[in-house]
Design a protein around this motif. Structure first.
Motif, short mmCIF file in Angstrom:
data_model
loop_
_atom_site.label_atom_id
_atom_site.label_comp_id
_atom_site.label_asym_id
_atom_site.label_seq_id
_atom_site.Cartn_x
_atom_site.Cartn_y
_atom_site.Cartn_z
N SER B 130 6.60 13.44 -11.60
CA SER B 130 7.91 14.04 -11.35
C SER B 130 8.58 13.33 -10.18
N LYS B 131 9.89 13.54 -10.04
CA LYS B 131 10.65 12.93 -8.94
C LYS B 131 10.09 13.31 -7.58
N GLY B 132 9.72 14.60 -7.44
CA GLY B 132 9.18 15.08 -6.18
C GLY B 132 7.91 14.35 -5.79
N LEU B 133 7.02 14.18 -6.76
CA LEU B 133 5.77 13.48 -6.47
C LEU B 133 6.02 12.01 -6.17
N GLU B 134 6.95 11.42 -6.90
CA GLU B 134 7.30 10.01 -6.65
C GLU B 134 7.75 9.80 -5.21
N TYR B 135 8.57 10.73 -4.75
CA TYR B 135 9.06 10.68 -3.37
C TYR B 135 7.89 10.76 -2.39
N LEU B 136 6.95 11.64 -2.68
CA LEU B 136 5.80 11.84 -1.81
C LEU B 136 4.93 10.58 -1.77
N ILE B 137 4.71 9.98 -2.93
CA ILE B 137 3.93 8.73 -2.99
C ILE B 137 4.63 7.65 -2.14
N HIS B 138 5.94 7.60 -2.29
CA HIS B 138 6.76 6.65 -1.53
C HIS B 138 6.56 6.84 -0.02
N MET B 139 6.56 8.10 0.41
CA MET B 139 6.35 8.41 1.83
C MET B 139 4.98 7.92 2.30
N PHE B 140 3.95 8.21 1.52
CA PHE B 140 2.60 7.80 1.90
C PHE B 140 2.50 6.27 1.92
N ASN B 141 3.15 5.62 0.95
CA ASN B 141 3.12 4.16 0.93
C ASN B 141 3.73 3.57 2.21
N ILE B 142 4.84 4.14 2.63
CA ILE B 142 5.46 3.66 3.87
C ILE B 142 4.52 3.89 5.05
N GLY B 143 3.85 5.05 5.05
CA GLY B 143 2.88 5.35 6.10
C GLY B 143 1.78 4.30 6.18
N GLU B 148 0.43 3.50 9.91
CA GLU B 148 0.22 4.85 10.44
C GLU B 148 -0.96 5.52 9.72
N PHE B 149 -1.13 5.20 8.43
CA PHE B 149 -2.22 5.79 7.63
C PHE B 149 -3.21 4.71 7.20
N ASN B 150 -4.42 5.15 6.92
CA ASN B 150 -5.44 4.27 6.36
C ASN B 150 -5.02 3.80 4.97
N GLN B 151 -5.63 2.72 4.51
CA GLN B 151 -5.44 2.25 3.14
C GLN B 151 -6.10 3.26 2.21
N VAL B 152 -5.31 3.97 1.45
CA VAL B 152 -5.86 4.97 0.52
C VAL B 152 -5.12 4.85 -0.81
N ASP B 153 -5.68 5.53 -1.81
CA ASP B 153 -4.99 5.65 -3.09
C ASP B 153 -3.86 6.66 -2.88
N THR B 154 -2.65 6.13 -2.61
CA THR B 154 -1.56 7.03 -2.19
C THR B 154 -1.12 7.98 -3.31
N THR B 155 -1.26 7.56 -4.56
CA THR B 155 -0.91 8.47 -5.66
C THR B 155 -1.85 9.69 -5.65
N GLU B 156 -3.15 9.40 -5.53
CA GLU B 156 -4.11 10.50 -5.53
C GLU B 156 -3.92 11.42 -4.32
N VAL B 157 -3.70 10.80 -3.17
CA VAL B 157 -3.49 11.60 -1.96
C VAL B 157 -2.24 12.48 -2.12
N ALA B 158 -1.18 11.90 -2.64
CA ALA B 158 0.05 12.67 -2.84
C ALA B 158 -0.19 13.84 -3.79
N GLN B 159 -0.91 13.61 -4.87
CA GLN B 159 -1.22 14.67 -5.83
C GLN B 159 -2.00 15.81 -5.16
N LEU B 160 -3.01 15.42 -4.38
CA LEU B 160 -3.89 16.44 -3.79
C LEU B 160 -3.20 17.20 -2.67
N VAL B 161 -2.41 16.50 -1.88
CA VAL B 161 -1.68 17.18 -0.80
C VAL B 161 -0.66 18.13 -1.42
N TRP B 162 0.03 17.63 -2.43
CA TRP B 162 1.03 18.48 -3.08
C TRP B 162 0.39 19.73 -3.69
#
Lengths: 202, 202
Positions: B130-143, B148-162
């Motif tokens: 969804s658009k909301g999740l895409e935005y969240l992934i985008h935020m984590f990617n910038i991080g 600012e953040f460790n190298q992680v699977d940002t899609t998975e992190v975004a899903q789990l945080v959401w």
């Protein structure tokens, strides 16, 4: 004089009625459950239902007790001395997620119900926490005592971890993306995120 | 020959019909929404409703679009250069939680709906997020890019945080324990747990 019904027979009928009641909840939700509807579904008279459940509240209570018993089977287990709390928490949440998914229609009806009788069992933010949350707080307390976790507000941590896993389970139920290995993988990844804050080695 | 209705007038009627449709969803759920029911509620003939929405699907789509617009107002905002991603995530989730609570009946109906049309907007585990999740992934990617953040699977992190924050919001809605300060406090505490895994200083 009529012979009193044998207890075993009575229990059997009661169990059958609860199964009918559960099917009503699964199709129509808790709001729609009534003695009248149960009687109709089970092919009994309303009067005879009252021999088993004095009112709707008693029926709902019995249904929740049975359903939670099934759902919590193998989830709330005695704490093991020789296993890390983190490992036990992971096992517990994975079993909880799998059981919730197995009974998912029932799980959602219970978890989203605003019925005060049901909320007593599911609440996590109330001053009197549910048995499940109490168990979780207990686990975190042991983790702190053992020196495995940092000194934290274990009640708050238990509430937040529980709410997080609940969100994941519900999302999986709604999206229907379930697969046993995938699900336990996601729960474990979620716990990676949630528990790293608590770990003393951090 | 009949004068074509002015566009402004038409938009106004459409908006009014959507408000009636929303009230049906809030009382009875999305399943119960129909052109017939909307006509009855709004005091129109079914035929005239079809002048505004060609079918139930179009009605649902318009309703979701409007509702999500309101809910997401102020949530999805441009990323700020000079503010840490963590701080921006905290602000975003707090606004999201407060908005969800404000529209909570609607929020629950949307989030728990199994309607494919609605799931396109709410899904987090689907291949097309969804658009909301895409935005969240985008935020984590910038991080991650910013260091600012460790190298992680940002899609998975975004899903789990959401999913985690979703669980917290739903629990608060069901238990009715809402208070603005309390809620933002809980969201921030939950993010303390979830984000510590990502922080580079860990």
């Amino acid at each position: 004089m009529r012979q009193p019904m044998e207890q075993a027979k009575r229990d059997e009928i009661k169990a059958t009625l609860l199964t009918y009641a559960q099917s009503i909840v699964e199709t129509d939700g808790f709001q729609q459950l009534s003695i009248r509807k149960l009687a109709k579904r089970a092919g009994y008279t309303e009067g005879s239902i009252y021999n088993y459940f004095e009112n709707k509240q008693a029926l709902v209570r019995a249904l929740i007790a049975r359903g939670f018993g099934e759902l919590m089977e193998g989830v709330i287990v005695p704490v093991q001395e020789e296993v890390s709390i983190e490992q036990q928490l992971r096992g517990m949440f994975c079993r909880y997620a799998l059981n919730s998914y197995q009974f998912h229609t029932y799980y959602m009806a219970v978890m989203l119900s605003e019925d005060p009788e049901i909320k007593r069992v599911t609440t996590i933010f109330d001053e009197t926490p549910s048995k499940g949350l109490e168990y979780l707080i207990h686990m975190f307390n042991i983790g702190v005592t053992r020196g495995e976790f940092n000194q934290v507000d274990t009640t708050e941590v238990a509430q937040l971890v529980w709410a997080s896993v609940f969100g994941l389970i519900l999302k999986v139920i709604v999206e229907g993306t379930f697969d046993e290995d995938w699900m336990t993988g996601k729960v474990n990844r979620q716990l990676d995120l949630l528990l790293s804050y608590l770990r003393k080695d951090g």
